[in-house]
Design a protein around this motif. Structure first.
Motif, PDB file in Angstrom:
ATOM      1  N   SER A 177     -19.282  -7.446  12.279  1.00  0.00           N
ATOM      2  CA  SER A 177     -18.005  -8.149  12.451  1.00  0.00           C
ATOM      3  C   SER A 177     -17.358  -8.438  11.097  1.00  0.00           C
ATOM      4  CB  SER A 177     -18.208  -9.448  13.236  1.00  0.00           C
ATOM      5  OG  SER A 177     -19.099 -10.314  12.567  1.00  0.00           O
ATOM      6  N   PHE A 178     -18.164  -8.687  10.070  1.00  0.00           N
ATOM      7  CA  PHE A 178     -17.606  -8.899   8.726  1.00  0.00           C
ATOM      8  C   PHE A 178     -16.987  -7.603   8.206  1.00  0.00           C
ATOM      9  CE2 PHE A 178     -18.035  -9.422   4.042  1.00  0.00           C
ATOM     10  CZ  PHE A 178     -17.238 -10.545   3.906  1.00  0.00           C
ATOM     11  N   ARG A 179     -17.628  -6.470   8.471  1.00  0.00           N
ATOM     12  CA  ARG A 179     -17.062  -5.185   8.054  1.00  0.00           C
ATOM     13  C   ARG A 179     -15.740  -4.914   8.757  1.00  0.00           C
ATOM     14  NH1 ARG A 179     -22.590  -1.542   8.307  1.00  0.00           N
ATOM     15  NH2 ARG A 179     -23.620  -2.503   6.509  1.00  0.00           N
ATOM     16  N   ARG A 180     -15.678  -5.207  10.056  1.00  0.00           N
ATOM     17  CA  ARG A 180     -14.430  -5.000  10.794  1.00  0.00           C
ATOM     18  C   ARG A 180     -13.315  -5.875  10.233  1.00  0.00           C
ATOM     19  NH1 ARG A 180     -18.008  -4.129  15.322  1.00  0.00           N
ATOM     20  NH2 ARG A 180     -18.148  -6.367  15.720  1.00  0.00           N
ATOM     21  N   LEU A 181     -13.657  -7.104   9.853  1.00  0.00           N
ATOM     22  CA  LEU A 181     -12.673  -7.996   9.244  1.00  0.00           C
ATOM     23  C   LEU A 181     -12.147  -7.416   7.937  1.00  0.00           C
ATOM     24  CD1 LEU A 181     -11.145 -10.647   8.835  1.00  0.00           C
ATOM     25  CD2 LEU A 181     -13.280 -11.667   8.003  1.00  0.00           C
ATOM     26  N   LEU A 182     -13.040  -6.909   7.098  1.00  0.00           N
ATOM     27  CA  LEU A 182     -12.620  -6.319   5.821  1.00  0.00           C
ATOM     28  C   LEU A 182     -11.748  -5.090   6.043  1.00  0.00           C
ATOM     29  CD1 LEU A 182     -15.923  -6.591   3.727  1.00  0.00           C
ATOM     30  CD2 LEU A 182     -13.891  -8.032   3.561  1.00  0.00           C
ATOM     31  N   HIS A 183     -12.117  -4.253   7.014  1.00  0.00           N
ATOM     32  CA  HIS A 183     -11.310  -3.065   7.314  1.00  0.00           C
ATOM     33  C   HIS A 183      -9.903  -3.462   7.765  1.00  0.00           C
ATOM     34  CE1 HIS A 183     -15.155  -0.580   7.758  1.00  0.00           C
ATOM     35  NE2 HIS A 183     -14.423   0.057   6.875  1.00  0.00           N
ATOM     36  N   ALA A 184      -9.821  -4.450   8.665  1.00  0.00           N
ATOM     37  CA  ALA A 184      -8.515  -4.877   9.180  1.00  0.00           C
ATOM     38  C   ALA A 184      -7.645  -5.447   8.064  1.00  0.00           C
ATOM     39  CB  ALA A 184      -8.709  -5.913  10.288  1.00  0.00           C
ATOM     40  N   LEU A 185      -8.235  -6.275   7.205  1.00  0.00           N
ATOM     41  CA  LEU A 185      -7.467  -6.864   6.101  1.00  0.00           C
ATOM     42  C   LEU A 185      -7.025  -5.808   5.094  1.00  0.00           C
ATOM     43  CD1 LEU A 185      -9.352 -10.208   5.334  1.00  0.00           C
ATOM     44  CD2 LEU A 185      -7.004  -9.943   6.126  1.00  0.00           C
ATOM     45  N   LEU A 186      -7.906  -4.857   4.818  1.00  0.00           N
ATOM     46  CA  LEU A 186      -7.569  -3.807   3.854  1.00  0.00           C
ATOM     47  C   LEU A 186      -6.417  -2.951   4.366  1.00  0.00           C
ATOM     48  CD1 LEU A 186      -8.467  -2.819   1.100  1.00  0.00           C
ATOM     49  CD2 LEU A 186     -10.133  -1.338   2.206  1.00  0.00           C
ATOM     50  N   LEU A 187      -6.450  -2.589   5.646  1.00  0.00           N
ATOM     51  CA  LEU A 187      -5.349  -1.817   6.235  1.00  0.00           C
ATOM     52  C   LEU A 187      -4.047  -2.619   6.214  1.00  0.00           C
ATOM     53  CD1 LEU A 187      -7.055  -0.118   9.326  1.00  0.00           C
ATOM     54  CD2 LEU A 187      -6.103   1.025   7.313  1.00  0.00           C
ATOM     55  N   THR A 188      -4.145  -3.912   6.511  1.00  0.00           N
ATOM     56  CA  THR A 188      -2.952  -4.762   6.502  1.00  0.00           C
ATOM     57  C   THR A 188      -2.358  -4.851   5.104  1.00  0.00           C
ATOM     58  OG1 THR A 188      -3.924  -6.069   8.293  1.00  0.00           O
ATOM     59  CG2 THR A 188      -2.048  -7.021   7.147  1.00  0.00           C
ATOM     60  N   MET A 189      -3.217  -4.995   4.092  1.00  0.00           N
ATOM     61  CA  MET A 189      -2.729  -5.091   2.716  1.00  0.00           C
ATOM     62  C   MET A 189      -2.089  -3.781   2.261  1.00  0.00           C
ATOM     63  SD  MET A 189      -2.943  -8.059   1.601  1.00  0.00           S
ATOM     64  CE  MET A 189      -2.168  -7.423   0.139  1.00  0.00           C
ATOM     65  N   LEU A 190      -2.679  -2.663   2.645  1.00  0.00           N
ATOM     66  CA  LEU A 190      -2.080  -1.366   2.296  1.00  0.00           C
ATOM     67  C   LEU A 190      -0.715  -1.215   2.970  1.00  0.00           C
ATOM     68  CD1 LEU A 190      -5.244   0.924   2.561  1.00  0.00           C
ATOM     69  CD2 LEU A 190      -4.001   0.333   0.473  1.00  0.00           C
ATOM     70  N   GLY A 191      -0.641  -1.630   4.246  1.00  0.00           N
ATOM     71  CA  GLY A 191       0.638  -1.575   4.953  1.00  0.00           C
ATOM     72  C   GLY A 191       1.674  -2.478   4.317  1.00  0.00           C
ATOM     73  N   ASP A 192       1.269  -3.686   3.920  1.00  0.00           N
ATOM     74  CA  ASP A 192       2.196  -4.620   3.283  1.00  0.00           C
ATOM     75  C   ASP A 192       2.730  -4.051   1.969  1.00  0.00           C
ATOM     76  OD1 ASP A 192       3.210  -7.569   3.258  1.00  0.00           O
ATOM     77  OD2 ASP A 192       2.358  -7.273   1.255  1.00  0.00           O
ATOM     78  N   SER A 193       1.862  -3.381   1.221  1.00  0.00           N
ATOM     79  CA  SER A 193       2.290  -2.795  -0.056  1.00  0.00           C
ATOM     80  C   SER A 193       3.290  -1.667   0.158  1.00  0.00           C
ATOM     81  CB  SER A 193       1.069  -2.272  -0.826  1.00  0.00           C
ATOM     82  OG  SER A 193       0.161  -3.313  -1.102  1.00  0.00           O
ATOM     83  N   LEU A 194       3.008  -0.795   1.136  1.00  0.00           N
ATOM     84  CA  LEU A 194       3.923   0.319   1.409  1.00  0.00           C
ATOM     85  C   LEU A 194       5.267  -0.173   1.941  1.00  0.00           C
ATOM     86  CD1 LEU A 194       1.458   2.878   3.042  1.00  0.00           C
ATOM     87  CD2 LEU A 194       2.531   3.051   0.787  1.00  0.00           C
ATOM     88  N   SER A 195       5.245  -1.271   2.702  1.00  0.00           N
ATOM     89  CA  SER A 195       6.492  -1.782   3.276  1.00  0.00           C
ATOM     90  C   SER A 195       7.416  -2.371   2.217  1.00  0.00           C
ATOM     91  CB  SER A 195       6.189  -2.850   4.328  1.00  0.00           C
ATOM     92  OG  SER A 195       5.681  -4.028   3.727  1.00  0.00           O
ATOM     93  N   ARG A 196       6.879  -2.680   1.036  1.00  0.00           N
ATOM     94  CA  ARG A 196       7.679  -3.292  -0.023  1.00  0.00           C
ATOM     95  C   ARG A 196       8.240  -2.274  -1.013  1.00  0.00           C
ATOM     96  NH1 ARG A 196       6.842  -8.891  -0.195  1.00  0.00           N
ATOM     97  NH2 ARG A 196       5.151  -9.605   1.165  1.00  0.00           N
ATOM     98  N   LEU A 197       7.933  -0.993  -0.800  1.00  0.00           N
ATOM     99  CA  LEU A 197       8.500   0.035  -1.674  1.00  0.00           C
ATOM    100  C   LEU A 197      10.012   0.110  -1.474  1.00  0.00           C
ATOM    101  CD1 LEU A 197       5.815   2.835  -1.232  1.00  0.00           C
ATOM    102  CD2 LEU A 197       6.106   1.305  -3.187  1.00  0.00           C
ATOM    103  N   PRO A 198      10.758   0.587  -2.470  1.00  0.00           N
ATOM    104  CA  PRO A 198      12.234   0.605  -2.373  1.00  0.00           C
ATOM    105  C   PRO A 198      12.726   1.361  -1.145  1.00  0.00           C
ATOM    106  CG  PRO A 198      11.511   1.145  -4.598  1.00  0.00           C
ATOM    107  CD  PRO A 198      10.281   1.129  -3.749  1.00  0.00           C
ATOM    108  N   ASN A 199      13.420   0.670  -0.241  1.00  0.00           N
ATOM    109  CA  ASN A 199      13.889   1.288   0.996  1.00  0.00           C
ATOM    110  C   ASN A 199      15.158   2.117   0.810  1.00  0.00           C
ATOM    111  OD1 ASN A 199      11.857   0.101   2.617  1.00  0.00           O
ATOM    112  ND2 ASN A 199      12.944  -1.850   2.500  1.00  0.00           N
ATOM    113  N   ASP A 200      15.778   2.022  -0.375  1.00  0.00           N
ATOM    114  CA  ASP A 200      16.990   2.800  -0.598  1.00  0.00           C
ATOM    115  C   ASP A 200      16.676   4.242  -0.979  1.00  0.00           C
ATOM    116  OD1 ASP A 200      15.812   1.912  -2.904  1.00  0.00           O
ATOM    117  OD2 ASP A 200      17.691   1.629  -4.006  1.00  0.00           O
TER     118      ASP A 200
END
Length: 375
Positions: free
Chosen positions: A37-60
């Motif tokens: 369950s700790f591994r699943r938590l780390l995987h979920a957080l890591l995917l969320t952080m990667l998604g958050d980073s990509l979403s902040r790239l210049p949208n123009d």
């Protein structure tokens, strides 16, 4: 000179820490519910952080528009799933056999409702959680409401931990109790301040605390009794021998006589309880400066620093009396009987841990043979 926005530093820090935690957690090859369950938590957080980073790239920039759309959807979809993973980990630490009411009727329904609203947001362009204006994303009409619900459930999670505090090992309670508190604090910062991932920074910090105070400790801790496992005891003894500083070191090795009979007659659950009872007797009989370990099966070892070699016999007698008091109490349907082997370490006689432990084990075997010879 290259300049990076503040969110890039925070996200990079979070991603690096989460990736390292995941890497080091893989060293533990056990497949317990808590570790998985700790591994699943780390995987979920890591995917969320990667998604958050990509979403902040210049949208123009055209090449980033599609990735921003996908990443925003991924962040809002995974956000409540991360919290589902957190509560699943807490339940695993409490050894709850089934998902709690908290999981079945709060977090899982929340994740499902969140996904439905998110799909409505994306498919029908209704600005519920977020919307695109110009070259950047903005908070939707339900963003604050969603944040309040998530923060309220963090408070409920803290209550859940408090209610089940007796189900945790004592060393688990504080780091687990800090988890929702840190999430709550950084979540409030996330609502107040724009442009930085404070919420995920809080979750990353919480995971780091869990790894240090629970997961990393479990690598060297026996899951059943809470004392050191064979690996942890061996490492402690090896270090103590190499760093003696003129101390006298003794090792006591003991195991349960007729342990198989307890298992056969009363069941394996009673056998596990007998091992727990013996570990509690050891904790009561020895000092905090002594090191207790379960060496395997029904065999335990204790590392005891001494001032004088003559102390050892008194310590062994105290242990025998502790077992006798347990049997006199008649609190279990079985009695505990132990065999002991003990020796004081001498660097002139033994050059390494293995040869010394082999000698102590031979002494234990001799006493066990004498017990078997008794009518």
């Amino acid at each position: 000179m290259l300049t990076l926005p503040g969110w890039a530093f925070l996200n990079s820090y979070n991603i690096i820490v989460l990736a390292l935690l995941l890497y080091f957690n893989e060293w533990n090859r056990q497949k317990t519910r808590q570790i998985l369950s700790f591994r699943r938590l780390l995987h979920a957080l890591l995917l969320t952080m990667l998604g958050d980073s990509l979403s902040r790239l210049p949208n123009d920039l055209p090449q980033f528009i599609l990735s921003a759309h996908i990443s925003n959807f991924m962040v809002y979809a995974l956000d409540p799933i991360c919290y589902c993973c957190i509560i699943a980990y807490i339940e695993a630490c409490a050894n709850l056999e089934r998902p709690s009411f908290f999981t079945r009727f709060l977090w899982r329904p929340l994740a499902a409702v969140n996904l439905l609203l998110l799909l409505f947001n994306v498919l029908f362009h209704v600005p519920l959680f977020y919307y695109l204006k110009g070259s950047s994303y903005h908070r939707g009409i339900l963003y604050t409401h969603r944040a309040v619900v998530m923060l309220s459930l963090c408070i409920a999670m803290e209550g859940f931990i408090f209610v089940h505090r007796k189900d945790f090992q004592k060393s688990y309670f504080l780091p687990l109790a800090l988890f929702p508190l840190l999430s709550l604090f950084f979540g409030i910062l996330q609502v107040i301040f724009l442009g930085a991932s404070f919420q995920y920074m809080g979750l990353t910090l919480s995971c780091l605390l869990l790894f240090i105070y629970i997961q990393n400790r479990d690598i060297n801790e026996d899951y059943l009794t809470g004392v050191l496992n064979r690996r942890g005891f061996y490492s402690t003894l090896d270090y103590a021998i190499k760093d003696r500083r003129s101390r006298i070191l003794a090792v006591i090795m003991l195991d349960l006589d007729k342990f198989k009979l307890i298992n056969d007659r009363f069941g394996h659950q009673a056998g596990d309880q007998a091992l727990i009872d013996l570990s509690l007797i050891l904790r009561a009989c020895f000092r905090r400066t002594d090191t207790i370990g379960r060496f395997g099966g029904d065999e335990f070892c204790v590392l005891v620093p001494l001032k004088e070699t003559t102390e050892l016999e008194a310590i062994l007698q105290r242990l025998r009396e502790g077992v006798a008091q347990f049997n006199e109490a008649r609190s279990r349907p079985y009695l505990l009987e132990i065999s002991l082997g003990a020796a004081v370490y001498s660097p002139a006689r033994w050059h390494d841990v293995d040869s010394f432990l082999g000698h102590v084990d031979a002494l234990l075997y001799e006493e066990k043979e004498r017990h078997h010879a008794l009518p």
